[in-house]
Design a protein around this motif. Structure first.
Motif, mmCIF file in Angstrom:
data_model
loop_
_atom_site.group_PDB
_atom_site.id
_atom_site.type_symbol
_atom_site.label_atom_id
_atom_site.label_comp_id
_atom_site.label_asym_id
_atom_site.label_seq_id
_atom_site.Cartn_x
_atom_site.Cartn_y
_atom_site.Cartn_z
ATOM 1 N N LYS A 54 0.820 -1.218 0.000
ATOM 2 C CA LYS A 54 0.000 0.000 0.000
ATOM 3 C C LYS A 54 0.853 1.267 0.000
ATOM 4 O O LYS A 54 0.319 2.363 0.004
ATOM 5 C CB LYS A 54 -0.941 -0.008 1.209
ATOM 6 C CG LYS A 54 -1.978 -1.113 1.113
ATOM 7 C CD LYS A 54 -2.931 -1.094 2.268
ATOM 8 C CE LYS A 54 -3.950 -2.225 2.109
ATOM 9 N NZ LYS A 54 -4.828 -2.333 3.265
ATOM 10 N N LYS A 55 2.164 1.108 0.003
ATOM 11 C CA LYS A 55 3.085 2.247 -0.037
ATOM 12 C C LYS A 55 3.282 2.684 -1.482
ATOM 13 O O LYS A 55 3.295 1.865 -2.399
ATOM 14 C CB LYS A 55 4.440 1.881 0.564
ATOM 15 C CG LYS A 55 4.396 1.395 2.000
ATOM 16 C CD LYS A 55 4.231 2.534 2.939
ATOM 17 C CE LYS A 55 4.311 2.053 4.389
ATOM 18 N NZ LYS A 55 3.880 3.047 5.319
ATOM 19 N N SER A 56 3.471 3.976 -1.672
ATOM 20 C CA SER A 56 3.757 4.488 -3.014
ATOM 21 C C SER A 56 5.203 4.161 -3.380
ATOM 22 O O SER A 56 6.027 3.863 -2.508
ATOM 23 C CB SER A 56 3.550 6.007 -3.051
ATOM 24 O OG SER A 56 4.556 6.653 -2.281
ATOM 25 N N ASP A 57 5.511 4.230 -4.660
ATOM 26 C CA ASP A 57 6.888 4.001 -5.101
ATOM 27 C C ASP A 57 7.824 4.979 -4.404
ATOM 28 O O ASP A 57 8.923 4.615 -3.997
ATOM 29 C CB ASP A 57 7.010 4.161 -6.615
ATOM 30 C CG ASP A 57 6.398 3.007 -7.385
ATOM 31 O OD1 ASP A 57 5.891 2.052 -6.752
ATOM 32 O OD2 ASP A 57 6.421 3.059 -8.635
ATOM 33 N N GLU A 58 7.390 6.224 -4.256
ATOM 34 C CA GLU A 58 8.218 7.244 -3.617
ATOM 35 C C GLU A 58 8.481 6.894 -2.147
ATOM 36 O O GLU A 58 9.605 7.073 -1.656
ATOM 37 C CB GLU A 58 7.555 8.627 -3.717
ATOM 38 C CG GLU A 58 7.481 9.177 -5.131
ATOM 39 C CD GLU A 58 6.377 8.553 -5.986
ATOM 40 O OE1 GLU A 58 5.418 7.953 -5.441
ATOM 41 O OE2 GLU A 58 6.489 8.665 -7.229
ATOM 42 N N GLU A 59 7.484 6.374 -1.450
ATOM 43 C CA GLU A 59 7.668 5.972 -0.055
ATOM 44 C C GLU A 59 8.657 4.814 0.054
ATOM 45 O O GLU A 59 9.528 4.797 0.938
ATOM 46 C CB GLU A 59 6.330 5.562 0.577
ATOM 47 C CG GLU A 59 5.388 6.718 0.830
ATOM 48 C CD GLU A 59 4.017 6.261 1.294
ATOM 49 O OE1 GLU A 59 3.596 6.736 2.364
ATOM 50 O OE2 GLU A 59 3.381 5.440 0.593
#
Length: 110
Positions: A54-59
């Protein structure tokens, strides 16, 4: 070395983290809460609670910064039963996350 692990509180990840820490490495993990009852989780391991899927690529890229090694010790195994066809679930929980995260690891090494 700084090691980033997904699934460091699970059966295999916990033991891997313990051995790595004994050898002087710093281990940070992303793990689903709650911690497994009675698991021998090393106190020295930094734990980030959350669902990596559920994390973004940026995270994820931010979490990978400053680490030398990536270990994927998450996913499902034969202890989890799924309706047929089970390969769809193994793909969703074991293969697809790696297809997404490995390029992010490579990008960070650039």
């Amino acid at each position: 070395m700084n090691i980033f692990m997904i699934g460091g509180t699970g059966l295999l990840g916990c033991e891997a983290a313990t051995q790595l820490i004994k050898k002087g490495h710093k281990v940070t993990t992303v793990a689903l809460p709650p911690l497994p009852e009675g698991a021998p989780i090393p106190e020295e391991m930094d734990i980030i609670f959350g669902d990596i899927n559920k994390k973004s690529d940026e995270e994820i890229e931010e979490m990978l910064k400053g680490n030398d090694v990536f270990i994927y010790a998450a996913g499902v195994d034969e202890r989890v039963e799924f309706p047929a066809p089970v390969m769809d679930y193994y793909d969703k929980f074991n293969i697809a996350p790696l297809k997404r995260i490995f390029p992010l690891c490579k990008k960070g090494r650039g």
